[in-house]
Design a protein around this motif. Sequence first.
Motif, PDB file in Angstrom:
ATOM      1  N   SER A  56       0.828  -1.204   0.000  1.00 30.20           N
ATOM      2  CA  SER A  56       0.000   0.000   0.000  1.00 30.20           C
ATOM      3  C   SER A  56       0.862   1.254   0.000  1.00 30.20           C
ATOM      4  CB  SER A  56      -0.919  -0.003   1.224  1.00 30.20           C
ATOM      5  OG  SER A  56      -1.763  -1.142   1.216  1.00 30.20           O
ATOM      6  N   CYS A  57       1.943   1.243   0.762  1.00 29.10           N
ATOM      7  CA  CYS A  57       2.845   2.393   0.810  1.00 29.10           C
ATOM      8  C   CYS A  57       3.535   2.599  -0.532  1.00 29.10           C
ATOM      9  CB  CYS A  57       3.878   2.198   1.918  1.00 29.10           C
ATOM     10  SG  CYS A  57       4.850   3.685   2.264  1.00 29.10           S
ATOM     11  N   GLN A  58       3.949   1.521  -1.169  1.00 26.83           N
ATOM     12  CA  GLN A  58       4.600   1.639  -2.470  1.00 26.83           C
ATOM     13  C   GLN A  58       3.651   2.232  -3.514  1.00 26.83           C
ATOM     14  OE1 GLN A  58       7.792   1.007  -3.753  1.00 26.83           O
ATOM     15  NE2 GLN A  58       8.367   1.013  -1.587  1.00 26.83           N
ATOM     16  N   LEU A  59       2.406   1.814  -3.490  1.00 27.70           N
ATOM     17  CA  LEU A  59       1.445   2.364  -4.433  1.00 27.70           C
ATOM     18  C   LEU A  59       1.157   3.838  -4.123  1.00 27.70           C
ATOM     19  CD1 LEU A  59      -0.954  -0.672  -4.846  1.00 27.70           C
ATOM     20  CD2 LEU A  59       0.625   0.264  -6.550  1.00 27.70           C
ATOM     21  N   ALA A  60       1.171   4.205  -2.846  1.00 27.07           N
ATOM     22  CA  ALA A  60       1.009   5.616  -2.483  1.00 27.07           C
ATOM     23  C   ALA A  60       2.166   6.443  -3.036  1.00 27.07           C
ATOM     24  CB  ALA A  60       0.917   5.760  -0.968  1.00 27.07           C
ATOM     25  N   ILE A  61       3.371   5.923  -2.968  1.00 26.10           N
ATOM     26  CA  ILE A  61       4.543   6.618  -3.506  1.00 26.10           C
ATOM     27  C   ILE A  61       4.411   6.782  -5.014  1.00 26.10           C
ATOM     28  CG2 ILE A  61       7.030   6.409  -3.918  1.00 26.10           C
ATOM     29  CD1 ILE A  61       7.201   5.021  -1.147  1.00 26.10           C
ATOM     30  N   GLN A  62       3.957   5.726  -5.693  1.00 21.82           N
ATOM     31  CA  GLN A  62       3.755   5.800  -7.138  1.00 21.82           C
ATOM     32  C   GLN A  62       2.738   6.881  -7.503  1.00 21.82           C
ATOM     33  OE1 GLN A  62       5.204   3.910  -9.780  1.00 21.82           O
ATOM     34  NE2 GLN A  62       6.667   3.434  -8.167  1.00 21.82           N
ATOM     35  N   LEU A  63       1.628   6.893  -6.784  1.00 23.91           N
ATOM     36  CA  LEU A  63       0.580   7.875  -7.066  1.00 23.91           C
ATOM     37  C   LEU A  63       1.057   9.288  -6.768  1.00 23.91           C
ATOM     38  CD1 LEU A  63      -2.288   8.578  -7.909  1.00 23.91           C
ATOM     39  CD2 LEU A  63      -3.038   8.049  -5.569  1.00 23.91           C
ATOM     40  N   ALA A  64       1.806   9.450  -5.690  1.00 21.98           N
ATOM     41  CA  ALA A  64       2.323  10.773  -5.328  1.00 21.98           C
ATOM     42  C   ALA A  64       3.222  11.324  -6.427  1.00 21.98           C
ATOM     43  CB  ALA A  64       3.075  10.692  -4.004  1.00 21.98           C
ATOM     44  N   TYR A  65       4.131  10.489  -6.923  1.00 19.90           N
ATOM     45  CA  TYR A  65       5.054  10.964  -7.957  1.00 19.90           C
ATOM     46  C   TYR A  65       4.306  11.271  -9.249  1.00 19.90           C
ATOM     47  CZ  TYR A  65       9.277  11.487 -10.727  1.00 19.90           C
ATOM     48  OH  TYR A  65      10.270  12.004 -11.533  1.00 19.90           O
ATOM     49  N   TYR A  66       3.376  10.393  -9.625  1.00 20.56           N
ATOM     50  CA  TYR A  66       2.631  10.621 -10.866  1.00 20.56           C
ATOM     51  C   TYR A  66       1.784  11.889 -10.756  1.00 20.56           C
ATOM     52  CZ  TYR A  66       0.703   9.201 -15.350  1.00 20.56           C
ATOM     53  OH  TYR A  66       0.383   9.146 -16.680  1.00 20.56           O
ATOM     54  N   THR A  67       1.226  12.134  -9.588  1.00 20.82           N
ATOM     55  CA  THR A  67       0.422  13.333  -9.377  1.00 20.82           C
ATOM     56  C   THR A  67       1.259  14.599  -9.515  1.00 20.82           C
ATOM     57  OG1 THR A  67      -1.085  12.149  -7.888  1.00 20.82           O
ATOM     58  CG2 THR A  67      -1.060  14.546  -7.743  1.00 20.82           C
ATOM     59  N   MET A  68       2.489  14.572  -8.983  1.00 19.45           N
ATOM     60  CA  MET A  68       3.348  15.754  -9.022  1.00 19.45           C
ATOM     61  C   MET A  68       3.963  16.000 -10.394  1.00 19.45           C
ATOM     62  SD  MET A  68       5.461  16.022  -5.418  1.00 19.45           S
ATOM     63  CE  MET A  68       6.428  17.404  -6.053  1.00 19.45           C
ATOM     64  N   TYR A  69       4.320  14.933 -11.113  1.00 20.29           N
ATOM     65  CA  TYR A  69       5.122  15.093 -12.321  1.00 20.29           C
ATOM     66  C   TYR A  69       4.434  14.621 -13.599  1.00 20.29           C
ATOM     67  CZ  TYR A  69       8.771  16.030  -8.918  1.00 20.29           C
ATOM     68  OH  TYR A  69       9.495  16.563  -7.890  1.00 20.29           O
ATOM     69  N   SER A  70       3.222  14.064 -13.476  1.00 20.09           N
ATOM     70  CA  SER A  70       2.448  13.600 -14.646  1.00 20.09           C
ATOM     71  C   SER A  70       3.204  12.558 -15.467  1.00 20.09           C
ATOM     72  CB  SER A  70       2.068  14.791 -15.541  1.00 20.09           C
ATOM     73  OG  SER A  70       1.299  15.731 -14.819  1.00 20.09           O
ATOM     74  N   LYS A  71       4.018  11.793 -14.803  1.00 19.81           N
ATOM     75  CA  LYS A  71       4.738  10.704 -15.448  1.00 19.81           C
ATOM     76  C   LYS A  71       5.209   9.733 -14.366  1.00 19.81           C
ATOM     77  CE  LYS A  71       9.247  13.052 -15.257  1.00 19.81           C
ATOM     78  NZ  LYS A  71      10.417  13.528 -16.043  1.00 19.81           N
ATOM     79  N   PRO A  72       5.453   8.476 -14.727  1.00 19.80           N
ATOM     80  CA  PRO A  72       5.970   7.533 -13.733  1.00 19.80           C
ATOM     81  C   PRO A  72       7.444   7.768 -13.474  1.00 19.80           C
ATOM     82  CG  PRO A  72       5.746   6.460 -15.865  1.00 19.80           C
ATOM     83  CD  PRO A  72       5.175   7.845 -16.031  1.00 19.80           C
ATOM     84  N   GLY A  73       7.878   7.435 -12.274  1.00 16.08           N
ATOM     85  CA  GLY A  73       9.291   7.533 -11.925  1.00 16.08           C
ATOM     86  C   GLY A  73       9.838   6.159 -11.622  1.00 16.08           C
ATOM     87  N   PRO A  74      10.916   5.741 -12.280  1.00 14.36           N
ATOM     88  CA  PRO A  74      11.484   4.420 -11.994  1.00 14.36           C
ATOM     89  C   PRO A  74      11.820   4.282 -10.511  1.00 14.36           C
ATOM     90  CG  PRO A  74      13.026   5.771 -13.239  1.00 14.36           C
ATOM     91  CD  PRO A  74      11.718   6.483 -13.254  1.00 14.36           C
ATOM     92  N   CYS A  75      11.340   3.208  -9.917  1.00  9.61           N
ATOM     93  CA  CYS A  75      11.407   3.061  -8.462  1.00  9.61           C
ATOM     94  C   CYS A  75      12.137   1.791  -8.055  1.00  9.61           C
ATOM     95  CB  CYS A  75       9.986   3.059  -7.887  1.00  9.61           C
ATOM     96  SG  CYS A  75       9.910   2.932  -6.081  1.00  9.61           S
ATOM     97  N   TYR A  76      13.037   1.950  -7.114  1.00  9.99           N
ATOM     98  CA  TYR A  76      13.761   0.839  -6.491  1.00  9.99           C
ATOM     99  C   TYR A  76      13.206   0.628  -5.093  1.00  9.99           C
ATOM    100  CZ  TYR A  76      17.580  -1.231  -3.705  1.00  9.99           C
ATOM    101  OH  TYR A  76      18.317  -1.991  -2.840  1.00  9.99           O
TER     102      TYR A  76
END
Length: 251
Positions: A56-76
């Motif tokens: 759930s936390c990882q998906l929150a991080i994904q959504l946060a980045y996409y919301t801010m930058y309108s694109k996905p960010g490669p995540c480790y």
Amino acid sequence: MPLELIFTTDDVIAKAQDKAEDIYFTNAKNMEVLSARFTLYGKDELRKHNLHPDTSCQLAIQLAYYTMYSKPGPCYETAATRKFYKGRTETIRSTTPEAVEWCKAMLDPQVSIGERQTLFQVAYNKHNTIMQEATEGQGCDRHLFGIYCTAQEMGLPTPDIFLHDAYTKSGGGGNFVLSTSVIGYTPVHGGVAAMTQDGYGIFYRIAKDQFQLLVTGYNSCEVTSCHQFYNAICKAFVEIKDLMFPSTSKL
């Protein structure tokens, strides 16, 4: 009784010490660090609704980045391989196509709540699958690293895969824009610097009623802000709650 160790140094060592100190303070001044807590819910509430806290936390991080930058960010994300002899870590590549599709749906007002819930579950299941694969030694990054090191040690040309744009853009070679890790479920907390100059380090401790996050970035980057990104993560946590368990009385 402990014995004092006397070190003999010379001018070369003294100059190296001064240089190391200068480099450290220069880098430290460029670091942006934010430690804060999200307290609306934590592990217990997620477990009550059959949701894995880390996923759930990882998906929150994904959504946060996409919301801010309108694109996905490669995540480790770090996966522990301690079940193996001398096992250490493997990489979970959290930015899956399924996670990206869910993020797009969350920002599209034309997508229904039911569709968003379905896409969340698909992304959630995908992350759980790759998490399990990584802990079983079935990830790709440590194998690729072994290939790279073997080529270097044998004096062979660098394999083409490591020179391809797709490898770098997906995070390979130390280019993960989001460098993340769950610190655990204990009071211990900490983190490290972001992997890229335009990225974030996100380290989080999962408690029964909260998430404690440590977000890092670089002051020299004009497009990042630890405070804004932390707020975006908190907003994403709330959106996940509203989507998957909206009737929670505490909220």
